[in-house]
Write a protein that holds these residues in place. Structure first.
Motif, PDB file in Angstrom:
ATOM      1  N   THR A  29       0.840  -1.198   0.000  1.00  0.00           N
ATOM      2  CA  THR A  29       0.000   0.000   0.000  1.00  0.00           C
ATOM      3  C   THR A  29       0.879   1.253   0.000  1.00  0.00           C
ATOM      4  O   THR A  29       1.686   1.443   0.914  1.00  0.00           O
ATOM      5  CB  THR A  29      -0.922   0.024   1.237  1.00  0.00           C
ATOM      6  N   PRO A  30       0.735   2.130  -0.988  1.00  0.00           N
ATOM      7  CA  PRO A  30       1.587   3.337  -1.050  1.00  0.00           C
ATOM      8  C   PRO A  30       1.520   4.197   0.212  1.00  0.00           C
ATOM      9  O   PRO A  30       2.517   4.791   0.615  1.00  0.00           O
ATOM     10  CB  PRO A  30       1.047   4.086  -2.276  1.00  0.00           C
ATOM     11  N   GLU A  31       0.336   4.255   0.844  1.00  0.00           N
ATOM     12  CA  GLU A  31       0.193   5.100   2.030  1.00  0.00           C
ATOM     13  C   GLU A  31       1.049   4.613   3.188  1.00  0.00           C
ATOM     14  O   GLU A  31       1.377   5.380   4.093  1.00  0.00           O
ATOM     15  CB  GLU A  31      -1.279   5.148   2.465  1.00  0.00           C
ATOM     16  N   ASP A  32       1.419   3.319   3.162  1.00  0.00           N
ATOM     17  CA  ASP A  32       2.224   2.760   4.247  1.00  0.00           C
ATOM     18  C   ASP A  32       3.718   2.912   4.016  1.00  0.00           C
ATOM     19  O   ASP A  32       4.523   2.595   4.884  1.00  0.00           O
ATOM     20  CB  ASP A  32       1.900   1.268   4.436  1.00  0.00           C
ATOM     21  N   ARG A  33       4.085   3.360   2.811  1.00  0.00           N
ATOM     22  CA  ARG A  33       5.508   3.509   2.500  1.00  0.00           C
ATOM     23  C   ARG A  33       6.027   4.840   3.075  1.00  0.00           C
ATOM     24  O   ARG A  33       5.285   5.818   3.169  1.00  0.00           O
ATOM     25  CB  ARG A  33       5.727   3.485   0.986  1.00  0.00           C
ATOM     26  N   PRO A  34       7.309   4.912   3.427  1.00  0.00           N
ATOM     27  CA  PRO A  34       7.873   6.171   3.962  1.00  0.00           C
ATOM     28  C   PRO A  34       7.924   7.244   2.878  1.00  0.00           C
ATOM     29  O   PRO A  34       8.074   6.952   1.691  1.00  0.00           O
ATOM     30  CB  PRO A  34       9.272   5.768   4.427  1.00  0.00           C
ATOM     31  N   HIS A  35       7.806   8.499   3.322  1.00  0.00           N
ATOM     32  CA  HIS A  35       7.910   9.622   2.401  1.00  0.00           C
ATOM     33  C   HIS A  35       9.353   9.813   1.937  1.00  0.00           C
ATOM     34  O   HIS A  35      10.303   9.334   2.571  1.00  0.00           O
ATOM     35  CB  HIS A  35       7.413  10.904   3.062  1.00  0.00           C
ATOM     36  N   ALA A  36       9.506  10.538   0.846  1.00  0.00           N
ATOM     37  CA  ALA A  36      10.840  10.749   0.281  1.00  0.00           C
ATOM     38  C   ALA A  36      11.763  11.468   1.260  1.00  0.00           C
ATOM     39  O   ALA A  36      12.946  11.137   1.377  1.00  0.00           O
ATOM     40  CB  ALA A  36      10.727  11.533  -1.030  1.00  0.00           C
ATOM     41  N   ASP A  37      11.224  12.500   1.963  1.00  0.00           N
ATOM     42  CA  ASP A  37      12.084  13.235   2.894  1.00  0.00           C
ATOM     43  C   ASP A  37      12.531  12.360   4.055  1.00  0.00           C
ATOM     44  O   ASP A  37      13.636  12.505   4.577  1.00  0.00           O
ATOM     45  CB  ASP A  37      11.385  14.495   3.414  1.00  0.00           C
ATOM     46  N   GLN A  38      11.663  11.399   4.456  1.00  0.00           N
ATOM     47  CA  GLN A  38      12.046  10.472   5.510  1.00  0.00           C
ATOM     48  C   GLN A  38      13.179   9.557   5.036  1.00  0.00           C
ATOM     49  O   GLN A  38      14.141   9.315   5.764  1.00  0.00           O
ATOM     50  CB  GLN A  38      10.845   9.642   5.946  1.00  0.00           C
ATOM     51  N   CYS A  39      13.054   9.043   3.809  1.00  0.00           N
ATOM     52  CA  CYS A  39      14.114   8.182   3.252  1.00  0.00           C
ATOM     53  C   CYS A  39      15.423   8.958   3.147  1.00  0.00           C
ATOM     54  O   CYS A  39      16.499   8.451   3.485  1.00  0.00           O
ATOM     55  CB  CYS A  39      13.698   7.671   1.870  1.00  0.00           C
ATOM     56  N   TYR A  40      15.317  10.210   2.676  1.00  0.00           N
ATOM     57  CA  TYR A  40      16.531  11.016   2.535  1.00  0.00           C
ATOM     58  C   TYR A  40      17.217  11.239   3.868  1.00  0.00           C
ATOM     59  O   TYR A  40      18.437  11.135   3.990  1.00  0.00           O
ATOM     60  CB  TYR A  40      16.175  12.357   1.901  1.00  0.00           C
ATOM     61  N   GLN A  41      16.418  11.548   4.894  1.00  0.00           N
ATOM     62  CA  GLN A  41      17.011  11.805   6.207  1.00  0.00           C
ATOM     63  C   GLN A  41      17.720  10.578   6.751  1.00  0.00           C
ATOM     64  O   GLN A  41      18.810  10.671   7.321  1.00  0.00           O
ATOM     65  CB  GLN A  41      15.937  12.273   7.179  1.00  0.00           C
ATOM     66  N   GLU A  42      17.105   9.405   6.564  1.00  0.00           N
ATOM     67  CA  GLU A  42      17.729   8.193   7.088  1.00  0.00           C
ATOM     68  C   GLU A  42      18.972   7.822   6.295  1.00  0.00           C
ATOM     69  O   GLU A  42      19.976   7.392   6.858  1.00  0.00           O
ATOM     70  CB  GLU A  42      16.710   7.053   7.082  1.00  0.00           C
ATOM     71  N   LEU A  43      18.916   7.995   4.964  1.00  0.00           N
ATOM     72  CA  LEU A  43      20.057   7.621   4.136  1.00  0.00           C
ATOM     73  C   LEU A  43      21.266   8.518   4.379  1.00  0.00           C
ATOM     74  O   LEU A  43      22.410   8.088   4.236  1.00  0.00           O
ATOM     75  CB  LEU A  43      19.658   7.671   2.656  1.00  0.00           C
TER      76      LEU A  43
END
Length: 424
Positions: A29-43
């Protein structure tokens, strides 16, 4: 040899974080996936980050309550001196913080393992569950160089009032702000802190206007009472401010402000009891040394008349006032003050003149004046044997007609009309 657990290795642990992030990105489900800014912050913490041991400043803003995100806080932050966390209410990191030289902590909507904090100079906690009052006092005791303390909209667990730990001595603490806290923790915390260098204390308690705030107000006033006057032969000034929701007392540069919900709706008896509690713990010898009283109202005119009603309380605590300064008070307030100083009370109060040593009065330009009332005040105190005569009157700003100006000159030894326009 022994192989270390991957969770305990700062670099290897990033593999677990990366795998976890990828798993979340693959959710159906797309709504359950992390947002782009969240992925960027973690990476950004994973791709060849500088050694955490060399960081001296860290600002961290997690985007979810997931404990997996907070891996950066588990690293050895051996050089970190400033840490700012802006989280989501309910998020937390319940593992020890390895930051032995941390000096400044700013935290919002995020909980830490409070027991590991020490050596702080600046502590600001907002919208956070905890620390409890016991945990907070432990932090303060372990931070004797603390200079600034702010708690705002926190919900500290209230310790057993029968358990009173030893006072916490904070010789460098200059600023305390306890806002939007329950009444009991405010009282408990302020009663355990000893802050001889305090410059400013601001309190604002939660609750309804019908709640009794006497204990908390008395605890706040205690910090005015611990003021030690200098050895200089300078007249000690007491400044008192009144607003729709607040009292303010200041002596020798030390300011205590207490905001309370709905005081404008409280009964006069309770309002005056709260104000009296504010000054109960001021040292008696200090009270005898105060010679200048500054009364300051609010531009909107709230509590103008109540300012005059507080004069008997101030007289009982500070009987040797020689100079009165009135600021930011409407015409009704100024009239009420002059009237109260012009005669003995008719009922309900001791039959004694307020401030019998008063000889100097000053009104600033923000005060609307009825000069006839001032003349009545001067004449009444000149005719009374129990009071000294008003010898000096200063008014700044406004207008006056020449006849009244001359009458005032005939009534006092020194008349100063700075910036006052004389008009017919």
């Amino acid at each position: 040899g022994e192989v270390p657990l991957i969770q305990e290795d700062g670099e290897e642990a990033q593999v677990i974080t990366l795998c976890s992030l990828m798993t979340e990105c693959w959710k159906y489900t797309p709504e359950d996936r992390p947002h782009a800014d969240q992925c960027y912050q973690e990476l950004q913490w994973m791709v060849s980050p500088p050694s955490a041991e060399r960081w001296d400043r860290l600002e961290y803003s997690p985007k979810s309550r997931s404990h997996r995100q907070h891996e950066v806080l588990s690293r050895p932050l051996r050089s970190l001196r400033y840490l700012k966390i802006k989280g989501i209410y309910g998020s937390s990191h319940n593992f020890p913080l390895d930051a032995p030289v941390l000096e400044s902590l700013v935290i919002r909507a995020f909980s830490l393992d409070w027991t590991t904090l020490s050596g702080l100079r600046y502590l600001r906690i907002e919208k956070t569950r905890g620390p409890s009052t016991a945990e907070l006092l432990s932090i303060l005791k372990a931070s004797p160089q603390l200079e600034y303390l702010m708690l705002r909209e926190t919900r500290p667990g209230y310790s057993n009032p029968d358990f009173l730990p030893s006072p916490v001595h904070l010789p460098r603490l200059k600023d305390i702000s306890l806002t939007s806290l329950p009444i009991d923790p405010i009282s408990y915390i302020l009663n355990r802190i000893d802050a001889p260098s305090l410059h400013r204390l601001v309190c604002r308690s939660d609750g309804t206007y019908i709640q009794d705030r006497t204990l908390a107000i008395r605890s706040a006033g205690r910090h005015i009472g611990s003021f030690s006057p200098s050895q200089d032969k300078i007249a000690i000034e007491l400044s008192v401010g009144f607003g729709r929701e607040m009292f303010r007392l200041a002596i020798g540069g030390r300011v205590v402000v207490y905001w309370g919900t709905g005081w404008i709706r409280s009964s006069e008896e309770r309002w005056l009891a709260h104000f009296a509690a504010f000054g109960e713990r001021i040292d008696h010898n200090l009270c005898q040394e105060v010679q200048v009283l500054v009364l300051e109202g609010e531009a909107e005119g709230y509590r103008d008349i109540e300012t005059a009603k507080c004069l008997p309380i101030l007289h009982r605590r500070f009987p040797r006032i020689q100079e009165l300064v009135v600021k930011a008070t409407g015409k009704k307030g100024a009239d009420a003050i002059c009237k109260r100083l012009s005669s003995l009370p008719l009922y309900g109060e001791p039959k004694e003149w307020i401030f019998p040593n008063l000889t100097r009065i000053r009104f600033d330009g923000s005060v609307e004046l009825a000069y006839e009332r001032i003349l009545l005040l001067i004449d009444a105190r000149r005719a009374e044997e129990q009071t000294k005569t008003i010898t000096q009157l200063k008014v700044t700003g406004g207008t006056i007609n020449p006849t009244m100006a001359q009458r005032l000159r005939n009534s006092v030894e020194v008349l100063d009309l700075t910036g006052v326009r004389i008009v017919e």
